[in-house]
Design a protein around this motif. Sequence first.
Motif, PDB file in Angstrom:
ATOM      1  N   LEU A   1     -15.602   8.999  19.141  1.00 42.99           N
ATOM      2  CA  LEU A   1     -16.766   8.564  18.680  1.00 42.99           C
ATOM      3  C   LEU A   1     -17.112   9.340  17.288  1.00 42.99           C
ATOM      4  CD1 LEU A   1     -19.281   7.269  20.230  1.00 42.99           C
ATOM      5  CD2 LEU A   1     -19.739   9.371  20.914  1.00 42.99           C
ATOM      6  N   LEU A   2     -17.485   8.501  16.360  1.00 39.94           N
ATOM      7  CA  LEU A   2     -17.851   9.173  15.136  1.00 39.94           C
ATOM      8  C   LEU A   2     -19.166   8.827  14.569  1.00 39.94           C
ATOM      9  CD1 LEU A   2     -14.397   7.320  13.393  1.00 39.94           C
ATOM     10  CD2 LEU A   2     -14.829   9.695  13.981  1.00 39.94           C
ATOM     11  N   MET A   3     -19.784   9.680  14.201  1.00 36.65           N
ATOM     12  CA  MET A   3     -21.072   9.575  13.577  1.00 36.65           C
ATOM     13  C   MET A   3     -21.141   9.012  12.168  1.00 36.65           C
ATOM     14  SD  MET A   3     -23.457  10.299  15.697  1.00 36.65           S
ATOM     15  CE  MET A   3     -24.941  10.633  14.637  1.00 36.65           C
ATOM     16  N   ASP A   4     -20.380   9.177  11.178  1.00 40.05           N
ATOM     17  CA  ASP A   4     -20.071   8.585   9.995  1.00 40.05           C
ATOM     18  C   ASP A   4     -19.615   7.053   9.933  1.00 40.05           C
ATOM     19  OD1 ASP A   4     -21.013  10.748   8.644  1.00 40.05           O
ATOM     20  OD2 ASP A   4     -19.387  11.368   7.606  1.00 40.05           O
ATOM     21  N   SER A   5     -20.026   6.332   8.929  1.00 40.45           N
ATOM     22  CA  SER A   5     -19.692   5.385   8.609  1.00 40.45           C
ATOM     23  C   SER A   5     -18.282   4.967   8.276  1.00 40.45           C
ATOM     24  CB  SER A   5     -20.767   4.354   7.842  1.00 40.45           C
ATOM     25  OG  SER A   5     -20.040   3.123   7.464  1.00 40.45           O
ATOM     26  N   LEU A   6     -17.776   3.995   8.740  1.00 43.91           N
ATOM     27  CA  LEU A   6     -16.321   3.695   7.984  1.00 43.91           C
ATOM     28  C   LEU A   6     -16.122   2.994   6.630  1.00 43.91           C
ATOM     29  CD1 LEU A   6     -14.607   1.938  11.458  1.00 43.91           C
ATOM     30  CD2 LEU A   6     -14.531   4.282  10.596  1.00 43.91           C
ATOM     31  N   HIS A   7     -17.336   3.035   5.929  1.00 42.31           N
ATOM     32  CA  HIS A   7     -17.525   2.410   4.525  1.00 42.31           C
ATOM     33  C   HIS A   7     -16.582   3.593   3.831  1.00 42.31           C
ATOM     34  CE1 HIS A   7     -20.183  -1.045   4.775  1.00 42.31           C
ATOM     35  NE2 HIS A   7     -21.064  -0.028   5.625  1.00 42.31           N
ATOM     36  N   GLY A   8     -16.720   4.905   4.023  1.00 35.69           N
ATOM     37  CA  GLY A   8     -15.786   5.572   3.138  1.00 35.69           C
ATOM     38  C   GLY A   8     -14.238   5.614   3.154  1.00 35.69           C
ATOM     39  N   LEU A   9     -13.948   4.922   4.357  1.00 35.32           N
ATOM     40  CA  LEU A   9     -12.444   4.658   4.672  1.00 35.32           C
ATOM     41  C   LEU A   9     -11.976   3.390   3.849  1.00 35.32           C
ATOM     42  CD1 LEU A   9     -10.348   5.860   6.697  1.00 35.32           C
ATOM     43  CD2 LEU A   9     -10.787   3.987   8.005  1.00 35.32           C
ATOM     44  N   LYS A  10     -13.007   2.500   3.923  1.00 37.01           N
ATOM     45  CA  LYS A  10     -12.879   1.201   2.978  1.00 37.01           C
ATOM     46  C   LYS A  10     -12.884   1.316   1.729  1.00 37.01           C
ATOM     47  CE  LYS A  10     -13.643  -2.801   4.298  1.00 37.01           C
ATOM     48  NZ  LYS A  10     -14.623  -4.173   4.481  1.00 37.01           N
ATOM     49  N   ARG A  11     -13.810   2.346   1.161  1.00 39.35           N
ATOM     50  CA  ARG A  11     -14.081   2.640  -0.240  1.00 39.35           C
ATOM     51  C   ARG A  11     -12.764   3.237  -0.913  1.00 39.35           C
ATOM     52  NH1 ARG A  11     -18.548   4.335   0.408  1.00 39.35           N
ATOM     53  NH2 ARG A  11     -18.032   6.450   0.551  1.00 39.35           N
ATOM     54  N   VAL A  12     -12.225   4.230  -0.197  1.00 35.24           N
ATOM     55  CA  VAL A  12     -10.996   5.053  -0.739  1.00 35.24           C
ATOM     56  C   VAL A  12      -9.959   4.015  -0.773  1.00 35.24           C
ATOM     57  CG1 VAL A  12      -9.494   6.954  -0.062  1.00 35.24           C
ATOM     58  CG2 VAL A  12     -11.997   7.023   0.072  1.00 35.24           C
ATOM     59  N   PHE A  13      -9.959   3.200   0.243  1.00 39.50           N
ATOM     60  CA  PHE A  13      -8.657   2.080   0.087  1.00 39.50           C
ATOM     61  C   PHE A  13      -8.658   1.025  -1.266  1.00 39.50           C
ATOM     62  CE2 PHE A  13      -7.196  -2.305   1.531  1.00 39.50           C
ATOM     63  CZ  PHE A  13      -5.767  -1.907   1.572  1.00 39.50           C
ATOM     64  N   SER A  14     -10.018   0.846  -1.506  1.00 34.86           N
ATOM     65  CA  SER A  14     -10.142   0.080  -2.675  1.00 34.86           C
ATOM     66  C   SER A  14     -10.037   0.948  -3.953  1.00 34.86           C
ATOM     67  CB  SER A  14     -11.329  -0.742  -2.516  1.00 34.86           C
ATOM     68  OG  SER A  14     -11.722  -1.393  -1.426  1.00 34.86           O
ATOM     69  N   THR A  15     -10.670   2.007  -4.044  1.00 32.53           N
ATOM     70  CA  THR A  15     -10.803   2.673  -5.433  1.00 32.53           C
ATOM     71  C   THR A  15      -9.419   3.260  -5.808  1.00 32.53           C
ATOM     72  OG1 THR A  15     -11.433   4.417  -4.401  1.00 32.53           O
ATOM     73  CG2 THR A  15     -13.141   2.908  -5.148  1.00 32.53           C
ATOM     74  N   GLU A  16      -8.694   3.544  -4.853  1.00 29.09           N
ATOM     75  CA  GLU A  16      -7.225   4.233  -5.094  1.00 29.09           C
ATOM     76  C   GLU A  16      -6.223   3.320  -5.093  1.00 29.09           C
ATOM     77  OE1 GLU A  16      -6.592   8.156  -3.190  1.00 29.09           O
ATOM     78  OE2 GLU A  16      -8.650   8.649  -3.353  1.00 29.09           O
ATOM     79  N   ALA A  17      -6.369   2.005  -4.568  1.00 28.16           N
ATOM     80  CA  ALA A  17      -5.538   1.057  -4.511  1.00 28.16           C
ATOM     81  C   ALA A  17      -4.175   1.669  -3.794  1.00 28.16           C
ATOM     82  CB  ALA A  17      -4.589   0.652  -5.963  1.00 28.16           C
ATOM     83  N   SER A  18      -4.424   2.067  -2.173  1.00 29.53           N
ATOM     84  CA  SER A  18      -3.459   3.006  -1.650  1.00 29.53           C
ATOM     85  C   SER A  18      -2.940   2.142  -0.595  1.00 29.53           C
ATOM     86  CB  SER A  18      -4.176   4.095  -0.858  1.00 29.53           C
ATOM     87  OG  SER A  18      -5.180   3.408  -0.196  1.00 29.53           O
ATOM     88  N   ASP A  19      -1.955   2.593   0.095  1.00 29.54           N
ATOM     89  CA  ASP A  19      -1.324   1.810   1.171  1.00 29.54           C
ATOM     90  C   ASP A  19      -1.639   2.122   2.468  1.00 29.54           C
ATOM     91  OD1 ASP A  19       1.137   0.498  -0.652  1.00 29.54           O
ATOM     92  OD2 ASP A  19       1.387   2.533  -1.209  1.00 29.54           O
ATOM     93  N   GLY A  20      -2.605   3.004   2.606  1.00 25.20           N
ATOM     94  CA  GLY A  20      -3.250   3.510   3.766  1.00 25.20           C
ATOM     95  C   GLY A  20      -4.183   4.625   3.710  1.00 25.20           C
ATOM     96  N   VAL A  21      -5.030   4.752   4.677  1.00 23.67           N
ATOM     97  CA  VAL A  21      -6.032   5.970   4.327  1.00 23.67           C
ATOM     98  C   VAL A  21      -6.410   6.325   5.800  1.00 23.67           C
ATOM     99  CG1 VAL A  21      -8.287   6.728   3.716  1.00 23.67           C
ATOM    100  CG2 VAL A  21      -7.526   4.287   2.697  1.00 23.67           C
ATOM    101  N   VAL A  22      -6.293   7.817   5.898  1.00 23.34           N
ATOM    102  CA  VAL A  22      -6.382   8.391   7.099  1.00 23.34           C
ATOM    103  C   VAL A  22      -7.960   9.265   6.960  1.00 23.34           C
ATOM    104  CG1 VAL A  22      -4.189   8.649   7.576  1.00 23.34           C
ATOM    105  CG2 VAL A  22      -5.208  10.531   6.304  1.00 23.34           C
ATOM    106  N   MET A  23      -8.752   9.312   8.159  1.00 20.45           N
ATOM    107  CA  MET A  23      -9.945  10.226   7.996  1.00 20.45           C
ATOM    108  C   MET A  23      -9.773  11.565   8.369  1.00 20.45           C
ATOM    109  SD  MET A  23     -13.757   9.044   9.662  1.00 20.45           S
ATOM    110  CE  MET A  23     -13.979   7.953   8.428  1.00 20.45           C
TER     111      MET A  23
END
Length: 348
Positions: A109-131
């Motif tokens: 159960l997470l209180m924060d949105s997953l927008h941060g996960l998607k934003r990091v994926f886009s801005t860093e052009a990464s191959d994956g993101v972990v919270m």
Amino acid sequence: MKGLILCAGRGTRLHPFSYSQPKTLLPVANHPVLHYCIRKLREVGVNDIGIVIHPSQVQIPPLVGDGSQFGATITFIEQKEPLGIAHAVQLAQPFLHDEPFILLLGDNLLMDSLHGLKRVFSTEASDGVVMLSEVERPQDYGIAEVQGGRLVSVEEKPRQPKSNLAVIGAYLFTQPIFESIAALQPSARGEYEITDAIQSMIDRGFHIAHAVTTGKYSDVGTIERWLEANRWMLDSDLGKTHQIGPNSVVENCEIVGPVLIGDGCVIRNCRLGPFVSIQNGVHLDNCAHIENSILLENCTLRDVAWKVTDSVFGRSSRLTGNLSDNSGIFILSDKSSIRMPAAKREEP
């Protein structure tokens, strides 16, 4: 982008409640944990969602349906053996194809949105993101090591943690994760660990980014964490108020919010709260004080003269008594029953 929610775990730490229903269906603030996971994915625009279940978890598909109630499309994928998170992801590869996907653990159960996960994926052009999130006991979690702002290693439940940043069960992956999973060997506990797959991607030169959350979260994996998650979800939804469902009768009661009462309940002569969730069809009569507790469907408490706290009452369970003790703690299985004798009186 697709979504994947893993629900096939056995939930042994939540016995006896997970004997009769999957732990992902246990309610927090009267809603199954799984529903919160689906809604988190929908908040970030993910419509096509796969849910990995064990064949015995027959309650999940009818409750979730085809996903239309959430504005999503749901596909169920079976994991017949509990061989770990990475194994479940591998089974879902035909559903996921080569698209990026967000992975959630169905009891998280997470209180924060997953927008941060998607934003990091886009801005860093990464191959994956972990919270990640800071934790007090890092040896109990998969722990990340970050150097110069870059994730360099992850380790499952390390004896000597390299940081207090835990991987908390929300990930974003791309196609190379499947190549790493295919090369894994089972860990000492006989599972294919997602932390090993992440480390393999890092070792192969792929960029795994990270997003650190300061919001509350819980894996709802024990009774204590279930009650904790219930507290902060009630606080988030209701604050100091209370909510009474339709067709419920509440008479001569003192309610200290947050308190959530479901549909078709009958509650008389009770003090409730704070932090109490009451599901549909519950009957309470002459209860001195109930706080920080979860009452599942159709349970009954009657003539309880002491304070009940930190307790969970299973579906159709019953507690009847007339004691004057200051407090009581009860964990009752589904359909269990308990009858308390009256206190003995001393002869004059």
